[in-house]
Every structure is written in C-alpha cells, then in structure tokens.
Design a protein around this motif. Structure first.
Motif, PDB file in Angstrom:
ATOM      1  N   ASN A 212       0.866  -1.179   0.000  1.00 35.24           N
ATOM      2  CA  ASN A 212       0.000   0.000   0.000  1.00 35.24           C
ATOM      3  C   ASN A 212       0.901   1.226   0.000  1.00 35.24           C
ATOM      4  O   ASN A 212       2.112   1.130   0.216  1.00 35.24           O
ATOM      5  CB  ASN A 212      -0.961  -0.002   1.197  1.00 35.24           C
ATOM      6  N   LYS A 213       0.305   2.370  -0.237  1.00 33.45           N
ATOM      7  CA  LYS A 213       1.096   3.593  -0.422  1.00 33.45           C
ATOM      8  C   LYS A 213       1.642   4.160   0.885  1.00 33.45           C
ATOM      9  O   LYS A 213       2.334   5.178   0.885  1.00 33.45           O
ATOM     10  CB  LYS A 213       0.270   4.641  -1.157  1.00 33.45           C
ATOM     11  N   ASP A 214       1.354   3.490   2.016  1.00 33.82           N
ATOM     12  CA  ASP A 214       1.876   3.945   3.307  1.00 33.82           C
ATOM     13  C   ASP A 214       3.229   3.347   3.648  1.00 33.82           C
ATOM     14  O   ASP A 214       3.924   3.839   4.526  1.00 33.82           O
ATOM     15  CB  ASP A 214       0.894   3.584   4.432  1.00 33.82           C
ATOM     16  N   THR A 215       3.593   2.251   2.967  1.00 35.78           N
ATOM     17  CA  THR A 215       4.786   1.490   3.344  1.00 35.78           C
ATOM     18  C   THR A 215       5.741   1.362   2.165  1.00 35.78           C
ATOM     19  O   THR A 215       5.332   0.949   1.084  1.00 35.78           O
ATOM     20  CB  THR A 215       4.400   0.088   3.843  1.00 35.78           C
ATOM     21  N   ALA A 216       6.995   1.694   2.387  1.00 35.95           N
ATOM     22  CA  ALA A 216       8.025   1.526   1.363  1.00 35.95           C
ATOM     23  C   ALA A 216       8.795   0.245   1.621  1.00 35.95           C
ATOM     24  O   ALA A 216       8.981  -0.163   2.769  1.00 35.95           O
ATOM     25  CB  ALA A 216       8.970   2.722   1.359  1.00 35.95           C
ATOM     26  N   ALA A 217       9.229  -0.394   0.551  1.00 41.16           N
ATOM     27  CA  ALA A 217      10.068  -1.586   0.640  1.00 41.16           C
ATOM     28  C   ALA A 217      11.450  -1.252   0.104  1.00 41.16           C
ATOM     29  O   ALA A 217      11.577  -0.783  -1.030  1.00 41.16           O
ATOM     30  CB  ALA A 217       9.451  -2.728  -0.162  1.00 41.16           C
ATOM     31  N   ILE A 218      12.462  -1.483   0.915  1.00 38.54           N
ATOM     32  CA  ILE A 218      13.851  -1.269   0.485  1.00 38.54           C
ATOM     33  C   ILE A 218      14.535  -2.616   0.345  1.00 38.54           C
ATOM     34  O   ILE A 218      14.437  -3.473   1.225  1.00 38.54           O
ATOM     35  CB  ILE A 218      14.611  -0.381   1.483  1.00 38.54           C
ATOM     36  N   SER A 219      15.207  -2.789  -0.780  1.00 35.43           N
ATOM     37  CA  SER A 219      15.983  -3.997  -1.029  1.00 35.43           C
ATOM     38  C   SER A 219      17.453  -3.624  -1.141  1.00 35.43           C
ATOM     39  O   SER A 219      17.837  -2.883  -2.038  1.00 35.43           O
ATOM     40  CB  SER A 219      15.518  -4.680  -2.321  1.00 35.43           C
ATOM     41  N   TYR A 220      18.252  -4.142  -0.214  1.00 32.41           N
ATOM     42  CA  TYR A 220      19.693  -3.926  -0.265  1.00 32.41           C
ATOM     43  C   TYR A 220      20.346  -5.153  -0.894  1.00 32.41           C
ATOM     44  O   TYR A 220      20.907  -6.008  -0.209  1.00 32.41           O
ATOM     45  CB  TYR A 220      20.243  -3.694   1.142  1.00 32.41           C
ATOM     46  N   GLY A 221      20.236  -5.241  -2.210  1.00 29.08           N
ATOM     47  CA  GLY A 221      20.832  -6.334  -2.945  1.00 29.08           C
ATOM     48  C   GLY A 221      21.906  -5.822  -3.880  1.00 29.08           C
ATOM     49  O   GLY A 221      22.353  -4.673  -3.777  1.00 29.08           O
TER      50      GLY A 221
END
Length: 520
Positions: free
Chosen positions: A261-270
């Motif tokens: 949803n637009k409230d939560t960001a997902a960060i991928s440290y790959g």
C-alpha cells in the motif's frame, strides 16, 4: 487440497539460485541455495555475460538436492513459479535455442542508438524534454547493441525474451511469461500490463524489437502451464503441477515484506538496491520512469533503483579490505561482518565524507557519475565504507521523496530486505537517514516468501493479499530513528548530497565529451 499446501519456488538471483518450499504460514520449510561459480564472465572490461542454460542447470542441481532431502514433502506441492533478476534478454532461434550467452543487466556496454527514429517522433520527444531519456533507453537496449555490432546473430533471432521467459519455458515447455516479470528494456505498456498493440508507436519503437519476436504474457495469478512430465519424473515431483505467473525478484520481494500500500516503502539492499511503493493507481515514480505491474493483480510498483547498489560493498572488499578478509577467514566470519563492526566506530555522517553512488547514468540524470566529497586527513578506508552505505541510503531517500511527490502521499514506515539488511548497523543507519521506523520480517528470503504468498492466493488458500500477509509475514525487529543522528544526516542530505549533481553536472558533461573525443 492438502491441509499443508506448499509452493515450489525457483528464485534466480544475480549471485545464486534458491529452490524452496514455502508453506501457508510463511515458513520456508525446505530450501537449497546454490551460489553461482562464476556468476558471470567478462570477455572485455565492463562486459558481463552468462549462459541462459547455466541457470537452468543450476536450478536442476538444486531440485535434485531438494528431492534427495525433502521428497516426503513433494505430495503437498500445489503450484510452482519462477522469479528472476530483471532486464536480461535471451535471443532464441526458431528451435527456441539461445543464439548467444546473455548480456547481463549490469553489463556496461552501450549501443550508439543509430537506428533512425521518425522525424515526428524525434520532434515530440524533443518538445516533451524526453530526448536524452529516449536515447539512453536505446543505448541500453540489447537489441540495438546486436543490430550495431553482431547483425549475423540478430538476423537469426526468432524470439527476443527475458531470462524469466526462457526459464519458464525450460520448466513448462511453454514460451510465455508474466507481465510482472518484464521489467526492463522491452516494448511493454506497463500501465496496460501488455505489449504495445502497435510496435511502431511512439514509445514502443524505442526498443527496436518486432512484435513477432515477442511471446504471450499472462497476468499474475494465472496458470502459464504445468511442470514438464520429464522434469517431474526425473525429480520425483507429482505430475501436472501448475506453474503460475508471479513477478520479478523485486516485485515478489515487495510482497514478501507485506509492503503493498502507499503507506509502506520496501527497500531492497541487494546487488542492485531499490526502493518501492505499491499502489493500485498507476503513478510514475519519476518523470519518464514507469511504474511496473506488481506480482499481484491490480497493483503497480513504483520503483527507483540504484544500479550498482550493494555491489559496491563487494567492490570495496575486493579493492580495500584484504586485511579484513584475512581476519574474517581467521575468525570464520564473512568479511561483511568484520567491516560492519568497523563502521560502528565511525560517527554518523562519516565525519563529513559524502558519496553519491551513481556509477553510471540513470534516466533522470544521463550524465551522472559517482562522486565522493569531503576527504581530509582524518578519513580512513572505514569512513569510505560507511559513506558508501550512507550514500546508497541517501539515493534511496531521494527516490522515495520522488515517489511520494508523484503519488501525493507520504509513507509512514519502511520494510527492509536483502543481504545488507542482515546488519543491524545498516538497518539503524537507514532508519536515521529516512527519519522513519525500519522493520525486518522473519526471513531475508523475501523474494521466495513473496512468490509463495502469490501462489497461496492464486490457489485459493487465502482469498486476499491482506489475509495472506496476516498469516505469512511477521515483523521480527523494528529500528526507530535516532533523531539527533537524523538531524546530522538531514543536513548532509540537503546541503551536500542533493547539491552534488547540479554543481558537478557541467564537469560530467566535459568528461563525457573528452571520453567521446578520445574514442573518435
């Protein structure tokens, strides 16, 4: 249906493949991981190639080991899926055999973009300010590189597919793919989740691929075929396991973090680092940068990528950390563990050392180069290590702020995954730079988890994403920002980091001209 349904996941990363069984509680009950050796090879400096069949062979070896150790679970498999890294094309002949090894997504070669664009289109691109973006996209497209450098091979191409398409073909016998796996330089209308109907239209022709070379796309949740009978027989799988459309590694990773949803960001440290926000509304994260179809129907992922991302830490280890590598081997630790202990000795902000991690152009800034400012006699190699970590987080914060601007909504929390998320120090730095709580879930294998969630929904185990997330995703640790450290980072971000590209743009332009003159 069995009381203990399992999803069979083939998760192809840049460095390794994971073949896993995921249950309805979000537990990876079985997994075989096979690191690639080597992950790629280079015929020239900046080149990176690998055989498409290499990945299939590695998956087969993993499946063989899974069979030998966990065969008793196979009767519970209700579906399978393939998730891969992005933007790596496979050129197939009429027999669906690869003509050449893949040019990897991080390969640095570039086409010249010689193929003529109609005058009207060039005018429209120019008047809209898209000319540089269009040219950069053309130069990055593998199809154009082959047309300019290896026409003999290009003349034999029957199908032009993503690596995910080819691996799905090897698993099912069907040359098809998911619309959410087509992130990259392909003539896809991301908003409509399908190929452009007219391949010579304004945007489609940028990529130089005829429609006859493209394959049928399925939407996430649809069945694309079944596991081939000979594969099932070889590895003692039940016959007729359906293979479902899901999405690319980052698309599935976002779902595995329960960030939809637009409230939560997902960060991928790959290897490549990304920040994603999901939305039911189509919103471009940056001007001219599309949102991608999510691995669940009806959603889009607004995605900003740092091209080299945590690859930079590997680069640092290779170039500067021989003593630390020796210490790690002596103590039977990963070198990253040693370095992450060292970074705790460096103050937030790296004593004024600021790094901009753009080791190549992006669509917004085609002249971009990597930059480091603020060196003095007090700085050590560990300052540089911390500055890399901080610089990647600054870049992702800038990406998130662009996403927030375009979706007209600020996020309130961040979920984090990828190799870098294993370090509590890195998670805390991320929280401090963003000024937001950062949470980890029960596994770093969030691509496999997210793909498993998609299958549990597609097979009817859960009726909605929300219910699947409730049963399958568990927050295990949350990092609250230290607001004093956030003030330090906020000052450096606004007064140093954001100022670097505008101030250095002219120098980058001169450097590019000088390089072009030398090549001529």
């Amino acid at each position: 249906m069995t009381d203990n349904p399992l999803a069979l996941i083939f998760d192809f990363g840049t460095q390794s493949v994971r073949t896993s069984l995921v249950n309805k509680n979000g537990e990876i009950v079985a997994q075989i991981k096979r690191p690639y050796d080597p992950p790629y090879y280079s015929k020239k400096k900046g080149y990176a190639e690998q055989s498409a069949d290499f990945y299939w062979d590695e998956a087969c070896h993993a499946l063989e080991e899974l069979d030998s150790k966990y065969n008793y679970l196979f009767t519970n498999i209700v579906g399978a899926t393939v998730s891969t890294f992005r933007d790596t094309a496979v050129l197939l002949d009429k027999n669906h055999k690869p003509l050449k090894d893949c040019i990897m997504w991080f390969d640095e070669r570039s086409a010249e973009g010689k193929e003529k664009t109609p005058l009207l289109h060039r005018f429209l691109f120019w008047i809209s300010g898209m000319s540089e973006t269009i040219m950069l996209n053309k130069k990055r497209t593998v199809a154009h590189w082959y047309k300019e450098n290896d026409m003999e091979t290009w003349s034999k191409v029957d199908k032009y597919v993503n690596i995910s398409t080819y691996l799905t073909y090897k698993l099912t016998g069907n040359l098809v793919d998911s619309s959410a796996s087509m992130t990259g330089h392909y003539p896809i209308n991301f908003k409509k989740r399908n190929w452009y109907s007219n391949i010579k239209s304004l945007k489609a022709r940028i990529y130089g691929v005829d429609k006859s070379m493209l394959v049928d796309l399925y939407q996430p949740g649809e069945i694309m075929g079944t596991i081939r009978d000979d594969v099932a027989k070889t590895y003692h799988l039940p016959k007729g396991i359906p293979v479902y459309a899901t999405g690319s590694d980052k698309a599935c990773e976002t779902i595995g973090l329960a960030a939809l949803n637009k409230d939560t960001a997902a960060i991928s440290y790959g290897t490549a680092s990304t920040v994603e926000v999901s939305n039911k509304k189509y919103c471009e994260p940056q001007t001219f940068l599309p949102a991608y179809p999510a691995a669940l129907p009806g959603y889009y992922n607004m995605d900003v990528q740092i091209y080299r991302g945590y690859w930079m830490l590997k680069w640092f280890s290779n170039e500067f950390a021989k003593e630390d590598l020796d210490a790690a081997e002596l103590n039977k630790m990963a070198v990253e563990e040693v370095l992450n202990q060292k970074l705790l000795q460096i103050a937030p902000g790296s004593d004024g050392l600021v790094l901009q991690p753009y080791w190549g152009p992006d669509l917004k800034r085609p002249l971009m180069k990597g930059s480091i400012l603020g060196f003095s006699s007090i700085h050590t190699k560990y300052h540089l290590y911390r500055a890399i970590i901080e610089g990647i987080a600054y870049a992702l914060r800038e990406g998130l702020e662009s996403i927030e601007k375009h979706q007209h909504h600020k996020v309130s929390s961040i979920r984090i995954s990828g190799g870098g998320s294993q370090s509590e120090a890195i998670c805390q730095i991320t929280a401090d730079i963003f000024g937001l709580p950062v949470s980890k879930v029960q596994t770093i294998e969030t691509t496999s988890l997210g793909a498993g969630m998609c299958l549990m929904i597609a097979t009817g185990v859960y009726p909605t994403y929300e219910e699947a997330a409730q049963h399958m995703v568990r927050v295990t640790q949350t990092f609250t920002p230290n607001m004093e450290d956030h003030k330090t980072y906020d000052y450096l971000y606004k007064n140093a980091y954001l100022q670097m590209y505008p101030k250095l743009k002219g120098i980058y332009k001169d450097l590019k001209k000088h390089k072009d003159d030398i090549i001529k």
